[in-house]
Design an enzyme around this catalytic site. Structure first.
Site, short mmCIF file in Angstrom:
data_model
loop_
_atom_site.label_atom_id
_atom_site.label_comp_id
_atom_site.label_asym_id
_atom_site.label_seq_id
_atom_site.Cartn_x
_atom_site.Cartn_y
_atom_site.Cartn_z
N GLU A 34 0.82 -1.21 0.00
CA GLU A 34 0.00 0.00 0.00
C GLU A 34 0.85 1.26 0.00
O GLU A 34 0.52 2.24 -0.67
CB GLU A 34 -0.94 0.00 1.20
CG GLU A 34 -2.02 -1.08 1.16
CD GLU A 34 -3.00 -0.91 0.00
OE1 GLU A 34 -2.97 0.15 -0.67
OE2 GLU A 34 -3.79 -1.84 -0.24
N TYR A 117 -6.36 6.81 3.70
CA TYR A 117 -6.53 5.69 2.77
C TYR A 117 -5.80 4.43 3.27
O TYR A 117 -6.40 3.36 3.41
CB TYR A 117 -6.03 6.04 1.35
CG TYR A 117 -5.82 4.77 0.57
CD1 TYR A 117 -6.93 4.06 0.08
CD2 TYR A 117 -4.56 4.21 0.41
CE1 TYR A 117 -6.76 2.85 -0.58
CE2 TYR A 117 -4.39 3.01 -0.24
CZ TYR A 117 -5.49 2.33 -0.73
OH TYR A 117 -5.33 1.13 -1.35
N ASP A 135 -9.91 5.57 -2.23
CA ASP A 135 -8.76 6.09 -2.97
C ASP A 135 -9.28 6.85 -4.19
O ASP A 135 -10.49 7.05 -4.34
CB ASP A 135 -7.83 4.94 -3.38
CG ASP A 135 -8.42 4.13 -4.51
OD1 ASP A 135 -9.66 4.10 -4.63
OD2 ASP A 135 -7.67 3.54 -5.30
N CYS A 190 -13.72 1.87 -15.04
CA CYS A 190 -14.19 3.26 -14.89
C CYS A 190 -12.97 4.16 -14.73
O CYS A 190 -12.78 4.82 -13.71
CB CYS A 190 -15.11 3.37 -13.67
SG CYS A 190 -16.03 4.91 -13.57
N CYS A 197 -17.35 1.71 -20.57
CA CYS A 197 -18.71 1.51 -20.06
C CYS A 197 -19.33 0.23 -20.62
O CYS A 197 -20.24 -0.34 -20.01
CB CYS A 197 -19.57 2.72 -20.39
SG CYS A 197 -18.93 4.27 -19.69
N CYS A 200 -18.79 -2.44 -18.07
CA CYS A 200 -19.06 -2.07 -16.67
C CYS A 200 -20.31 -2.75 -16.13
O CYS A 200 -21.37 -2.72 -16.77
CB CYS A 200 -19.22 -0.56 -16.56
SG CYS A 200 -19.47 -0.01 -14.85
N CYS A 206 -25.82 3.43 -13.77
CA CYS A 206 -24.88 4.54 -13.60
C CYS A 206 -25.58 5.88 -13.80
O CYS A 206 -26.17 6.17 -14.84
CB CYS A 206 -23.73 4.41 -14.60
SG CYS A 206 -22.54 5.78 -14.51
#
Length: 287
Positions: A34, A117, A135, A190, A197, A200, A206
């Site tokens: 991370e 985060y 994030d 995304c 899309c 997605c 959406c």
DNA sequence: GACCCGTGGAT
DNA sequence: TATCCAAGGGT
């Protein structure tokens, strides 16, 4: 179907095979990953992470090495203060937490280099604790799918955490899956520039799509400053010189790195103030 | 909230 | 070529 259900089901079928998602990848490895992933792409982190964990399998192992070794092993990941912070965090974990990465968000937040985060990412991904993880990917997905805006706009920790909390299932394991799934969706579908899309799982719900993809109009984040000629570039040149040398680097050698003396001195002084460079009798070296 | 902090690939 | 963007954090 809820957002969590739709994205979670998509994630189970489409997630990338990344090292930190392997079965049994420990909390220390997740923490290191991370930190390395802060503002740094996945493809550049993976090889560095594996070498790092091979050399320093636990926080105490890292703490036993000089901080300069961490900075050197960081190589060209960028933002070398992350290496210094990681070393400092490892020292605290070894000395005050029994060499075990904390699972409590409040404890994690006290560690250097761990912010809103990273603390929640470690608590959720390493320990399955139920926390919203936000994030840049999550912010973008929620801005589009929920708020119907093309971009997230400037971050606000309180608002962003509340937005993700509203999407998160009650069950901790389901919440963990949702955190990872929304992040992944933002990373590979995304995306900022050219969202896919057609691939997605939220295409039918959406809000941004339903509104006809209106262009973003809110406040824009401050533009990143030019890198060429910046103090960042000069700091980077100095750090690269120090990483590449086993002996102290002389003032004369540093002079060769950049023609503008005032800027050079400012960069070097900044690095010393940050603890990334130590001035000694024979020249400058890593801590 | 504004600004600073590295590096490299994509567009 | 210039700009954007990348699993942020600290001051």
């Amino acid at each position: 179907m809820s957002i969590a259900e739709a994205v979670g089901a998509w994630f189970l079928q489409n997630r990338r095979d990344l090292p930190w998602r392997r079965e049994g990848f420990g909390a220390w490895g997740i923490l290191v990953s991370e930190i390395m992933l802060q503002q740094t792409p996945v493809v550049r982190v993976i090889p560095r992470l594996e070498q790092w964990l091979e050399r320093w399998p636990t926080p105490a192992d890292l703490a036993a090495s000089p901080p300069g070794d961490a900075v050197r092993a960081w190589e060209r990941l960028g933002y070398p203060r992350r290496a210094l912070n990681l070393h400092a965090a490892a020292t605290v974990i070894a000395e005050r937490h029994g060499n075990v990465v904390p699972s409590d968000v409040g404890d994690l937040l006290t560690l250097p280099g761990i912010g809103d985060y990273t603390a929640r990412a470690v608590a959720s991904f390493a320990y399955g604790m139920r926390h919203p993880v936000v994030d840049t990917n999550v912010r973008r997905v929620l801005a589009r799918a929920v708020a119907g805006r093309g971009e997230a706009g400037p971050p606000s920790t309180r608002r962003d955490l509340a937005a993700m909390e509203a999407v998160l299932p009650i069950d901790p394991a389901a919440a963990q899956l949702t955190n990872a799934a929304v992040m992944e969706l933002g990373a590979v579908v995304c995306t900022a520039r050219a969202p896919r899309c057609d691939a997605c799982p939220l295409v039918d719900s959406c809000a941004w799509r339903a509104a006809g993809y209106p262009p973003y109009e809110g406040p824009k984040a401050a533009a990143q400053k030019r890198f060429e000629g910046s103090d960042r570039q000069v700091r980077g040149l100095i750090m690269a010189e120090l990483r590449g040398s086993d002996i102290p680097v002389t003032a004369l050698e540093i002079e060769q790195l950049w023609p503008d003396a005032a800027q050079r001195d400012r960069a070097l002084a900044g690095l010393i103030a940050d603890g990334l460079v130590v001035a000694g009798d024979d020249g400058f070296e890593l801590p």
